[in-house]
Design an enzyme around this catalytic site. Structure first.
Site, PDB file in Angstrom:
ATOM      1  N   ASP A   9     -24.895  -3.398  21.716  1.00 27.51           N
ATOM      2  CA  ASP A   9     -26.278  -3.566  20.989  1.00 27.51           C
ATOM      3  C   ASP A   9     -26.907  -2.090  21.170  1.00 27.51           C
ATOM      4  OD1 ASP A   9     -28.455  -4.367  19.504  1.00 27.51           O
ATOM      5  OD2 ASP A   9     -29.349  -4.702  21.480  1.00 27.51           O
ATOM      6  N   SER A  10     -28.177  -1.861  20.411  1.00 29.36           N
ATOM      7  CA  SER A  10     -28.898  -0.527  20.586  1.00 29.36           C
ATOM      8  C   SER A  10     -29.414  -0.569  22.051  1.00 29.36           C
ATOM      9  CB  SER A  10     -29.701  -0.334  19.607  1.00 29.36           C
ATOM     10  OG  SER A  10     -30.548  -1.918  19.489  1.00 29.36           O
ATOM     11  N   TYR A  41     -32.231   1.564  17.280  1.00 30.28           N
ATOM     12  CA  TYR A  41     -31.482   2.017  16.032  1.00 30.28           C
ATOM     13  C   TYR A  41     -32.272   1.681  14.830  1.00 30.28           C
ATOM     14  CZ  TYR A  41     -27.181   2.477  18.818  1.00 30.28           C
ATOM     15  OH  TYR A  41     -26.061   2.591  19.945  1.00 30.28           O
ATOM     16  N   GLY A  42     -32.899   0.474  14.845  1.00 29.73           N
ATOM     17  CA  GLY A  42     -33.726   0.276  13.510  1.00 29.73           C
ATOM     18  C   GLY A  42     -34.443   1.105  12.853  1.00 29.73           C
ATOM     19  N   CYS A  72     -25.758  -5.838  17.308  1.00 29.91           N
ATOM     20  CA  CYS A  72     -26.875  -5.042  16.928  1.00 29.91           C
ATOM     21  C   CYS A  72     -26.905  -5.412  15.325  1.00 29.91           C
ATOM     22  CB  CYS A  72     -27.041  -3.876  16.942  1.00 29.91           C
ATOM     23  SG  CYS A  72     -28.205  -2.865  16.143  1.00 29.91           S
ATOM     24  N   ASN A  73     -27.895  -6.077  14.472  1.00 28.66           N
ATOM     25  CA  ASN A  73     -28.221  -6.266  13.143  1.00 28.66           C
ATOM     26  C   ASN A  73     -27.914  -4.955  12.480  1.00 28.66           C
ATOM     27  OD1 ASN A  73     -29.004  -9.218  12.464  1.00 28.66           O
ATOM     28  ND2 ASN A  73     -29.523  -8.852  14.529  1.00 28.66           N
ATOM     29  N   THR A  74     -28.750  -4.001  13.022  1.00 28.57           N
ATOM     30  CA  THR A  74     -28.748  -2.808  12.294  1.00 28.57           C
ATOM     31  C   THR A  74     -27.565  -1.811  12.180  1.00 28.57           C
ATOM     32  OG1 THR A  74     -31.025  -2.319  13.210  1.00 28.57           O
ATOM     33  CG2 THR A  74     -29.982  -0.587  12.204  1.00 28.57           C
ATOM     34  N   GLU A 151     -39.897  -6.872  23.829  1.00 30.97           N
ATOM     35  CA  GLU A 151     -39.437  -5.928  24.621  1.00 30.97           C
ATOM     36  C   GLU A 151     -40.562  -6.198  25.906  1.00 30.97           C
ATOM     37  OE1 GLU A 151     -37.812  -2.366  24.309  1.00 30.97           O
ATOM     38  OE2 GLU A 151     -36.132  -3.107  23.240  1.00 30.97           O
ATOM     39  N   CYS A 183     -32.562  -9.822  13.617  1.00 31.84           N
ATOM     40  CA  CYS A 183     -32.814  -8.822  14.581  1.00 31.84           C
ATOM     41  C   CYS A 183     -32.592  -9.335  15.787  1.00 31.84           C
ATOM     42  CB  CYS A 183     -34.101  -8.142  14.417  1.00 31.84           C
ATOM     43  SG  CYS A 183     -34.452  -6.828  15.702  1.00 31.84           S
ATOM     44  N   HIS A 185     -33.963  -8.905  18.472  1.00 29.84           N
ATOM     45  CA  HIS A 185     -35.111  -9.303  19.510  1.00 29.84           C
ATOM     46  C   HIS A 185     -35.904 -10.404  19.028  1.00 29.84           C
ATOM     47  CE1 HIS A 185     -34.123  -5.273  20.948  1.00 29.84           C
ATOM     48  NE2 HIS A 185     -35.340  -5.304  21.635  1.00 29.84           N
TER      49      HIS A 185
HETATM   50  N1  DGL Z   1     -30.852  -4.183  17.940  1.00 34.53           N
HETATM   51  C1  DGL Z   1     -31.547  -3.945  16.589  1.00 34.53           C
HETATM   52  C2  DGL Z   1     -31.283  -4.936  15.556  1.00 34.53           C
HETATM   53  O1  DGL Z   1     -30.760  -5.999  15.982  1.00 34.53           O
HETATM   54  C3  DGL Z   1     -32.945  -3.945  17.164  1.00 34.53           C
HETATM   55  C4  DGL Z   1     -33.561  -3.074  17.865  1.00 34.53           C
HETATM   56  C5  DGL Z   1     -33.448  -1.562  17.410  1.00 34.53           C
HETATM   57  O2  DGL Z   1     -34.052  -1.282  16.379  1.00 34.53           O
HETATM   58  O3  DGL Z   1     -32.548  -0.987  17.988  1.00 34.53           O
HETATM   59  O4  DGL Z   1     -31.462  -4.557  14.426  1.00 34.53           O
END
Ligand code: DGL
Length: 268
Positions: A9-10, A41-42, A72-74, A151, A183, A185
Site C-alpha cells: 500500500d502507499s 498516492y491518492g 492501495c485502491n489508487t 491517520e 480507499c 483508510h
Molecule cells: N492507500 C490509498 C488508497 O487506498 C489511500 C492513501 C493515499 O492516498 O495514498 O487509495
C-alpha cells in the site's frame, strides 16, 4: 517455510487489507510493504503511482511471494494491468472485489463510491462495476479529508461528521442505496460514514468495505491451503519510513497492538 503473500500500500492504510486477509486465512504468512516515505498516492499523477507501484511489487518479489495483493485502491486503479503484465504470479487488486460486492449489495442499482482523487479520476470503479452489470448507475466522489482523519484517529465526533456531510451530500443527492469504501483508510470511518449517509439519505444504506471483499476473493486462488486452521502465519511489516507516530497509526489500522511483529524500515 510456505511462500508468503505479498501486500503493498502507499502507507499504513493497507493494513486494513492485511487484517482482513489474516482474519480469513490465519495460517498464511504475509509480507506487508507500506510506502510510508511517499504516501499519499491518492493526490499524485497516474504515471507516478505506476512507477511507485512497480518499485513496491519488485521489492516484494524478492521475498519469493506466491501472490501479490495491491491493497492501495489508487494503485489498483492505475497500475494493476501493468503489474499483472510484468509479474508471473497472480496479482489481485481491491477494486474488482469491492465493485462486485457493491453490485451484490445494491437493490436500486445506484451505487456510490468514496475514494481518493486519483482513484476517482481513474474511473476504475465505474469500469469494474459496469463489467459486472452495465445497467448500474455509479457515482464516484473523492473524500480527501478521510485519509488524514483516519491517520490521526479522528474517526468519530464533530470533525469527521462535518467532512462526511460535505463529501456524502453529492451521493445523497444521487439517492444511492450502497456506498463502496474505495480507499484503504475509509473502513476506520465506516461508522460515521454509515450514520451520516443514512441521515442525509433518509433511508438505510449498505456500506461495502473493499478490504473485506478482497480477502473473500482470495479463497479460490489459495486453493487447498485456504481456510486450513494450523499454526498462525507470520506478519512481517516493511516500511520506507518509520515515523514517530508509526506504532499508534499502524495498530489502529491493523486492529491490534504491534508487539511481537517483525517491523523493518527499507529503502526502495
Ligand atoms: N492507500 C490509498 C488508497 O487506498 C489511500 C492513501 C493515499 O492516498 O495514498 O487509495
Amino acid at each position: 517455510m510456505a511462500k508468503p503473500i505479498g501486500i503493498f500500500d502507499s502507507g499504513l492504510g493497507g493494513l486494513t487489507v492485511a487484517r482482513a486477509v489474516r482474519e480469513a486465512f490465519p495460517g498464511e504468512n504475509l509480507v506487508y510493504l507500506g510506502d510510508t516515505a511517499r504516501v499519499p498516492y491518492g493526490t499524485r499523477s497516474a504515471e507516478t503511482v505506476v512507477k511507485y507501484a512497480i518499485g513496491c511489487a519488485e521489492r516484494l518479489l524478492s521475498f519469493d511471494i506466491k501472490l501479490l495483493v495491491v491493497a492501495c485502491n489508487t494503485a489498483s486503479g492505475v497500475a494493476l494491468g501493468e503489474l499483472q503484465a510484468r509479474l508471473d504470479i497472480p496479482v489481485v487488486g481491491v477494486i474488482q472485489p469491492g465493485a462486485l460486492a457493491g453490485v451484490k449489495a445494491t437493490r436500486s442499482g445506484r451505487i456510490g463510491i468514496l475514494a481518493t482523487a486519483g482513484t476517482v479520476a481513474s474511473g476504475a470503479y465505474e469500469r469494474a462495476i459496469h463489467s459486472e452489470n452495465d445497467a448500474m448507475n455509479v457515482f464516484a466522489r473523492p473524500a480527501p479529508l478521510f485519509v488524514p482523519l483516519a491517520e490521526e484517529g479522528w474517526i468519530t465526533g464533530d470533525v469527521p461528521q462535518l467532512a462526511a456531510r460535505r463529501d456524502l451530500q453529492p451521493l445523497a443527492d444521487a439517492d444511492v442505496d450502497t456506498i463502496v469504501l474505495g480507499c484503504t483508510h475509509y473502513p476506520l470511518l465506516s461508522e460515521t460514514i454509515h450514520a451520516v449517509a443514512a441521515e442525509l439519505l433518509g433511508h438505510e444504506v449498505a456500506i461495502v468495505d473493499s478490504a473485506a471483499a478482497t480477502a473473500a476473493t482470495l479463497t479460490e486462488m489459495l486453493g487447498a491451503s485456504a481456510g486450513v486452521r494450523g499454526p498462525s502465519g507470520s506478519l512481517q511489516i516493511l516500511v520506507t519510513d518509520l515515523p514517530g507516530q508509526f506504532g499508534t497509526a499502524a495498530s489502529r489500522f491493523l486492529g491490534k497492538p504491534l508487539q511481537g511483529l517483525d517491523i523493518r524500515a527499507i529503502d526502495l
